[in-house]
Design an enzyme around this catalytic site. Structure first.
Site, PDB file in Angstrom:
ATOM      1  N   GLY A  93      88.109  28.899 -62.995  1.00 30.55           N
ATOM      2  CA  GLY A  93      86.768  29.234 -62.540  1.00 30.55           C
ATOM      3  C   GLY A  93      86.003  28.138 -61.839  1.00 30.55           C
ATOM      4  N   HIS A 100      81.885  17.946 -62.133  1.00 32.62           N
ATOM      5  CA  HIS A 100      80.596  18.186 -62.766  1.00 32.62           C
ATOM      6  C   HIS A 100      80.796  18.649 -64.194  1.00 32.62           C
ATOM      7  CE1 HIS A 100      81.847  21.903 -60.747  1.00 32.62           C
ATOM      8  NE2 HIS A 100      81.277  22.558 -61.741  1.00 32.62           N
TER       9      HIS A 100
HETATM   10  P1  AMP Z   1      81.961  25.647 -61.490  1.00 34.95           P
HETATM   11  O1  AMP Z   1      82.171  27.133 -61.461  1.00 34.95           O
HETATM   12  O2  AMP Z   1      82.401  25.000 -62.776  1.00 34.95           O
HETATM   13  O3  AMP Z   1      82.560  24.972 -60.262  1.00 34.95           O
HETATM   14  O4  AMP Z   1      80.393  25.429 -61.465  1.00 34.95           O
HETATM   15  C1  AMP Z   1      79.632  25.385 -60.304  1.00 34.95           C
HETATM   16  C2  AMP Z   1      78.223  25.663 -60.721  1.00 34.95           C
HETATM   17  O5  AMP Z   1      77.371  25.265 -59.686  1.00 34.95           O
HETATM   18  C3  AMP Z   1      77.925  27.136 -61.021  1.00 34.95           C
HETATM   19  O6  AMP Z   1      77.493  27.273 -62.369  1.00 34.95           O
HETATM   20  C4  AMP Z   1      76.806  27.475 -60.014  1.00 34.95           C
HETATM   21  O7  AMP Z   1      75.827  28.337 -60.565  1.00 34.95           O
HETATM   22  C5  AMP Z   1      76.243  26.109 -59.702  1.00 34.95           C
HETATM   23  N1  AMP Z   1      75.602  25.992 -58.398  1.00 34.95           N
HETATM   24  C6  AMP Z   1      76.020  26.482 -57.214  1.00 34.95           C
HETATM   25  N2  AMP Z   1      75.175  26.140 -56.220  1.00 34.95           N
HETATM   26  C7  AMP Z   1      74.178  25.420 -56.808  1.00 34.95           C
HETATM   27  C8  AMP Z   1      72.996  24.788 -56.324  1.00 34.95           C
HETATM   28  N3  AMP Z   1      72.648  24.821 -55.008  1.00 34.95           N
HETATM   29  N4  AMP Z   1      72.197  24.149 -57.208  1.00 34.95           N
HETATM   30  C9  AMP Z   1      72.514  24.108 -58.520  1.00 34.95           C
HETATM   31  N5  AMP Z   1      73.635  24.682 -59.045  1.00 34.95           N
HETATM   32  C10 AMP Z   1      74.447  25.324 -58.200  1.00 34.95           C
END
Ligand code: AMP
Ligand code: ZN
Length: 112
Positions: A93, A100
């Site tokens: 996912g 992060h």
């Molecule tokens: P992952 O799926 O572990 O790669 O997590 C990526 C996360 O980034 C997801 O939970 C998204 O909701 C979050 N995300 C995507 N775009 C942004 C944004 N512009 N600002 C803050 N969070 C974001």
């Protein structure tokens, strides 16, 4: 210009709600929160995922964890507990390929 979303947040090109920052790390609220507290903690330097980060720069990986601890304290999560997730690879996912930590708190969680 980089096409990495989180590098662009670090550069100030895309807005984010920053809750904590150090010279090497940035923490900001997830745009689509999955818990009452959902903060992302990133190294400012680009690494694709936590495995790449840990292999390339263990000290920076440690700084990310120190920032996770600081965020948990600032957000009042130390007493109730919190979950830290590093999705690593699209199969589990990961959608943003800049390492992060998801810091999730304020509700209960089932077993992994
Ligand atoms: P992952 O799926 O572990 O790669 O997590 C990526 C996360 O980034 C997801 O939970 C998204 O909701 C979050 N995300 C995507 N775009 C942004 C944004 N512009 N600002 C803050 N969070 C974001
Ligand atoms: Zn990046």
């Amino acid at each position: 210009m980089t096409d990495c979303l989180f590098c662009r947040i670090v550069a100030g090109e895309i807005p984010a709600t920053v809750v904590y920052e150090t010279p090497a790390t940035l923490a900001f609220r997830d745009i689509s929160p999955k818990a009452p507290v959902h903060v992302l903690v990133i190294p400012k330097q680009h690494h694709a995922d936590v495995a790449a980060l840990g292999a390339a720069d263990p000290a920076l990986a440690g700084e990310v964890l120190a920032s996770v601890a600081a965020v948990a304290e600032k957000e009042g999560l130390l007493e109730g507990g919190f979950r830290v997730v590093f999705n690593t690879g699209s199969a589990v996912g990961q959608t943003v390929f800049h390492a992060h930590a998801h810091v999730l708190g304020g509700r209960t969680y089932g077993d992994l």
